[in-house]
Design an enzyme around this catalytic site. Structure first.
Site, mmCIF file in Angstrom:
data_model
loop_
_atom_site.group_PDB
_atom_site.id
_atom_site.type_symbol
_atom_site.label_atom_id
_atom_site.label_comp_id
_atom_site.label_asym_id
_atom_site.label_seq_id
_atom_site.Cartn_x
_atom_site.Cartn_y
_atom_site.Cartn_z
ATOM 1 N N LEU A 57 0.224 -2.008 -6.362
ATOM 2 C CA LEU A 57 0.543 -3.412 -6.622
ATOM 3 C C LEU A 57 -0.689 -4.268 -6.440
ATOM 4 C CD1 LEU A 57 3.931 -3.683 -4.737
ATOM 5 C CD2 LEU A 57 3.592 -3.704 -7.197
ATOM 6 N N GLY A 84 -7.288 -2.793 2.147
ATOM 7 C CA GLY A 84 -6.562 -1.585 1.790
ATOM 8 C C GLY A 84 -5.763 -1.817 0.531
ATOM 9 N N LYS A 93 2.064 -1.038 2.549
ATOM 10 C CA LYS A 93 0.680 -1.470 2.734
ATOM 11 C C LYS A 93 -0.065 -0.382 3.493
ATOM 12 C CE LYS A 93 -0.554 -5.698 3.362
ATOM 13 N NZ LYS A 93 -0.681 -7.029 3.968
ATOM 14 N N ASP A 125 -3.512 -17.171 7.151
ATOM 15 C CA ASP A 125 -3.999 -17.093 5.772
ATOM 16 C C ASP A 125 -2.979 -17.707 4.830
ATOM 17 O OD1 ASP A 125 -5.726 -16.563 3.733
ATOM 18 O OD2 ASP A 125 -5.220 -14.427 3.595
#
Ligand SMILES: *[C@@H]1O[C@H](CO)[C@@H](O)[C@H](O)[C@H]1NC(C)=O
Ligand SMILES: *[C@@H]1O[C@H](CO)[C@@H](O)[C@H](O)[C@H]1NC(C)=O
Ligand SMILES: *[C@@H]1O[C@H](CO)[C@@H](O)[C@H](O)[C@H]1NC(C)=O
Ligand SMILES: *[C@@H]1O[C@H](CO)[C@@H](O)[C@H](O)[C@H]1NC(C)=O
Ligand SMILES: *[C@@H]1O[C@H](CO)[C@@H](O)[C@H](O)[C@H]1NC(C)=O
Ligand SMILES: *[C@@H]1O[C@H](CO)[C@@H](O)[C@H](O)[C@H]1NC(C)=O
Ligand SMILES: *[C@@H]1O[C@H](CO)[C@@H](O)[C@H](O)[C@H]1NC(C)=O
Ligand SMILES: *[C@@H]1O[C@H](CO)[C@@H](O)[C@H](O)[C@H]1NC(C)=O
Ligand SMILES: *[C@@H]1O[C@H](CO)[C@@H](O)[C@H](O)[C@H]1NC(C)=O
Ligand SMILES: *[C@@H]1O[C@H](CO)[C@@H](O)[C@H](O)[C@H]1NC(C)=O
Length: 739
Positions: free
Chosen positions: A413, A419, A435, A533
């Site tokens: 994706l 990563g 993830k 973030d």
């Protein structure tokens, strides 16, 4: 052979002629009735026996008259003579004959010499010689001088033996009491004379007599003699053997073999011819692999080597051949069986194979156990113990590999410095985003991290992307999130030119929901979970365009108070709180600043990090431009959508809020709670306003769930399934120091 001779002998009785005829083309064979022994001495062909008691003696029993020996059977046992020399033994293999020849001796008394017997011996015209290799002229005595010549006196040689009393003659003939000298080659006659230097006058007490003789070195034993011996009183010492060598004919092999008359060649089948320098003639030998009497036509018979394993070794299976034998090593071994078999026996092979197999099985098990241990260790290292007790689901490594189709690229994706994120489908058909962080410094995954991960995993808010679980078996934990289908706000604003954002109402809804989510995170725990973030790319939209704030997990990896700016500052350029940049101290107010940027982004549709060139030619950014247009009350200039006058009022409030959020000093910014409340208030206001204006269309906006005032029908058509998490992940960067 014996059988052959018996058969032949049987027929000889019938017809001597017949027997002679059958061997006409071969070497001369002795007739079958030839005696083979005399007393206890074997007399093989080419020798024959002329027995004194026999009436007729067949001269063919010997090769020729030279080989005819006399057997005096009046003796008991009968004695064999070569001429007048007694014969003790005959060897066909060596071509020798052991005989006894009386010794020469001399004796003395006080008056002087009393007896002196010299010896004279000759072997006649036959092919006989004294052996130069086996015989030695030997003298025994303490004042003895032995001398030998041939009959013609063509050579002379001798030795002297001197000694004192009480010496021992036990050792070999060393020169003390005994001396020896070699015999020349091709000797047929020999005179041995004996004497003394001093008439034994000095040694008479213990050595009256001296002796001289030829002696076969193989059998001679000087300790059989005593210095006191006197052959007249008692002869209790054996007469030493003398070895006589013989050849069959005094000619070379070549000459014998080249004769046209084959019966003149003395050697039978399977023989070799050897030439003797001493006899200057040839002898016969059975070839290797054969044994018997080579002077008989079929004397040399094949040896069955397999029956004599001591002489003919064979480790494998032995098979006799004519003149030889084969020996094959057992299966699984190689080499010449005669000198030994190398390699493995079958049993050894099996043992070794078994051992190898055992070792491989053990190694296999060790590897499996090690892998399992490693998984368990990773699990524990990654806080498995702690997390086990929390609600977070623990996935296995295999489960996730299967869900993501082993992390195939088509499932990717998004990818970034931290990563990769893969789409996956679990066994129960739940869509997930997995993830896989890049390598982190393992030591950074400390307990604090584990604790916070555990904490974050409990986050449960409708506007926050849920962590479904973790996989702790890998060195670096894998994070499993719920899959959000409709892409990020960033994509909708910047990439898709999405119609939903051309509508103030929707912008407001998204802002309000995001604010709720951030407020939730900030108020959930103490110390608060700081997103770290906040940006449009991390604000995901699901099927219903409900906000799902993603990647808040990043914040837990940022520990406060780190000093190295370069490696530690996280976040995305354009959204970063300038105060955080300066102090590197991440607070909730940093999230508030970033949120302010998102609000401006929503209003303007401009990427926060893009530079804008002003009419004056000055470069600026959207934040500066937004602030100045707000100041100048020209807000509509930066709006990316059309708004009614009523909406413009709301937008003004909204913009004012954004301005507060963007305060350069954190303390001047409102808390997320304030922001959420203000936006909520704005939503309510808008809804009532909107409801008043469109009362007849009430059914068009959904009251939704009671806890939320945010359920607004999105009036745009559903979009194609987007590549959802793509943008959400790019800004999320792990770095070793930030963990
Ligand atoms: C056997 O010996 C006797 C007596 O010495 C002799 O007369 C005779 O010729 C010999 N026979 C052979 C075949 O040599
Ligand atoms: C055999 O030996 C006996 C006894 O010593 C002797 O008398 C006889 O002469 C010998 N015969 C021959 C042929 O030498
Ligand atoms: C003759 O010699 C062989 C070997 O050469 C030996 O085995 C045998 O005992 C000897 N016989 C006599 C009577 O000396
Ligand atoms: C040895 O004895 C002989 C006579 O028996 C005599 O002639 C000779 O001189 C003697 N030699 C010595 C060295 O005594
Ligand atoms: C060897 O002995 C024989 C017999 O006694 C004799 O005739 C001959 O002359 C001797 N030869 C020598 C060189 O002494
Ligand atoms: C030799 O031995 C005898 C008796 O053992 C002894 O009487 C004699 O003195 C010895 N002689 C020498 C020279 O040793
Ligand atoms: C020689 O003879 C003695 C006794 O007669 C014996 O002890 C010794 O072993 C013999 N030596 C050899 C080499 O046969
Ligand atoms: C071959 O030699 C043998 C013995 O010397 C003799 O009897 C025979 O006649 C000879 N044969 C021929 C064909 O010369
Ligand atoms: C015997 O003769 C054969 C053939 O003539 C030869 O190959 C072999 O080497 C000889 N063996 C000996 C021991 O001389
Ligand atoms: C027997 O065979 C071996 C090889 O198997 C060979 O080396 C040897 O020379 C042979 N011996 C004879 C007598 O042919």
């Amino acid at each position: 052979m014996r059988e052959f001779m018996q058969i032949c002998g049987f027929w000889f009785v019938m017809s001597l002629l017949w027997c002679i005829e059958t061997r006409a083309s071969a070497a001369v064979l002795p007739p079958g009735d030839c005696p083979e022994t005399c007393g206890n001495v074997n007399v093989p062909y080419p020798f024959g026996i002329n027995d004194t008691s026999a009436r007729i003696v067949n001269p063919r029993c010997a090769m020729n008259h030279f080989f005819m020996l006399t057997c005096n059977s009046t003796y008991n046992p009968p004695a064999l003579y070569f001429g007048n020399i007694p014969v003790q033994n005959i060897s066909v293999d060596e071509g020798t004959m052991s005989v006894t020849i009386d010794e020469a001796f001399d004796c003395y008394d006080k008056a002087g010499l009393t007896m002196n017997i010299n010896r004279w011996m000759q072997l006649g015209d036959g092919p006989f010689r004294f052996s130069d290799t086996r015989n030695k002229l030997t003298a025994v005595g303490c004042d003895t001088l032995a001398f030998m010549t041939d009959a013609e006196g063509t050579f002379g040689s001798g030795c002297v033996s001197l000694c004192e009393e009480n010496i021992t003659l036990e050792d070999s003939c060393s020169g003390i009491g005994c001396c020896q000298t070699a015999v020349p080659r091709s000797l047929k006659t020999l005179n041995i004379s004996i004497g003394s230097v001093d008439n034994h006058s000095l040694v008479l007490a213990f050595n009256p007599c001296g002796f001289a003789f030829l002696a076969d070195q193989r059998t001679f034993n000087v300790s059989n003699f005593r210095l006191s011996d006197n052959p007249y009183s008692t002869k209790d010492y054996p007469t030493p053997d003398v070895v006589i060598e013989w050849v069959v004919r005094e000619e070379t092999c070549e000459k014998a073999q080249s004769r046209s008359n084959t019966s003149e060649y003395a050697c039978g089948d399977n023989t070799n011819c050897t030439f003797s320098e001493n006899g200057r003639g040839y002898r016969c030998l059975c070839r290797e692999g054969f044994t018997g009497n080579p002077y008989l036509q079929q004397g040399c018979q094949d040896i069955d080597e397999c029956k004599e394993p001591e002489k003919y070794p064979c480790e494998g299976s032995c098979k006799n051949t004519i003149g030889n034998y084969t020996c094959s090593c057992p299966l699984g071994m190689h080499g010449d069986g005669k000198t030994g078999c190398q390699g493995f026996r079958i049993t050894t092979l099996a043992t070794v194979l078994g051992a190898l197999m055992l070792v491989s099985i053990i190694i296999f098990l060790i590897v499996i156990i090690w892998k399992k241990r490693r998984k368990e260790k990773n699990f524990l290292d990654n806080g498995g113990k702690l997390l086990k007790h929390q609600r977070v689901r623990i996935f296995t490594e295999a489960e996730l590999a299967k869900a993501t189709n082993n992390y195939v690229t088509s499932q990717l994706l998004g990818e970034g410095g931290f990563g990769s994120v893969y789409k996956g489908v679990l066994a129960d058909n739940t869509q997930v985003a997995v993830k896989r962080p890049k390598d982190l410094d393992k030591t950074q995954l400390n307990e604090e991290f584990q604790h916070e991960i555990g904490f974050v995993s409990q986050v449960n808010h409708k506007n926050v992307v849920k962590i479904l679980g973790l996989c702790l078996e890998t060195t670096i934990p894998l994070l499993v999130y719920e899959f959000i289908s409709n892409g990020s706000l960033y994509q909708h604003i910047h990439q898709r030119r999405s119609q939903i954002l051309a509508n103030w109402k929707n912008c407001l809804k998204i802002a309000a929901e995001t604010a709720l989510a951030l407020d939730y995170l900030h108020s959930l725990a103490n110390p608060p979970i700081i997103h770290g973030d906040v940006k449009s790319a991390n604000i995901l939209l699901d099927d219903d365009y409900t906000v799902k704030v993603a990647d808040f997990g990043a914040s837990v990896l940022i520990s406060p108070g780190q000093s190295n700016m370069a490696t530690k500052i996280q976040g995305t350029f354009g959204y970063l709180d300038p105060e955080y940049l300066m102090t590197s101290n991440l607070t909730e107010k940093s999230d508030v600043y970033s949120f302010g940027v998102v609000l401006v982004e929503l209003l303007s549709g401009v990427k926060p990090n893009s530079s804008i060139v002003m009419r004056s030619g000055e470069k600026t950014n959207i934040i500066q431009k937004f602030l100045s247009s707000l100041e100048n009350k020209k807000l509509s200039e930066i709006l990316c959508f059309n708004a009614t006058d009523e909406e413009m009022e709301e937008i003004g409030v909204f913009a004012e809020l954004a301005k507060q959020c963007l305060s350069s000093s954190g303390v001047n910014r409102p808390t997320m709670k304030d922001v959420a409340e203000e936006l909520g208030r704005l939503m309510k206001l808008h809804q009532s306003l909107w409801a008043q204006q469109n009362s007849e269309e009430t059914e068009n906006f959904l009251g939704g769930d009671s806890s939320s005032y945010l359920s607004i029908e999105i009036e745009t058509t559903k979009m194609k399934q987007p590549d959802t998490l793509n943008m959400t992940t790019i800004s999320f960067e792990y770095s070793a120091d930030s963990v």
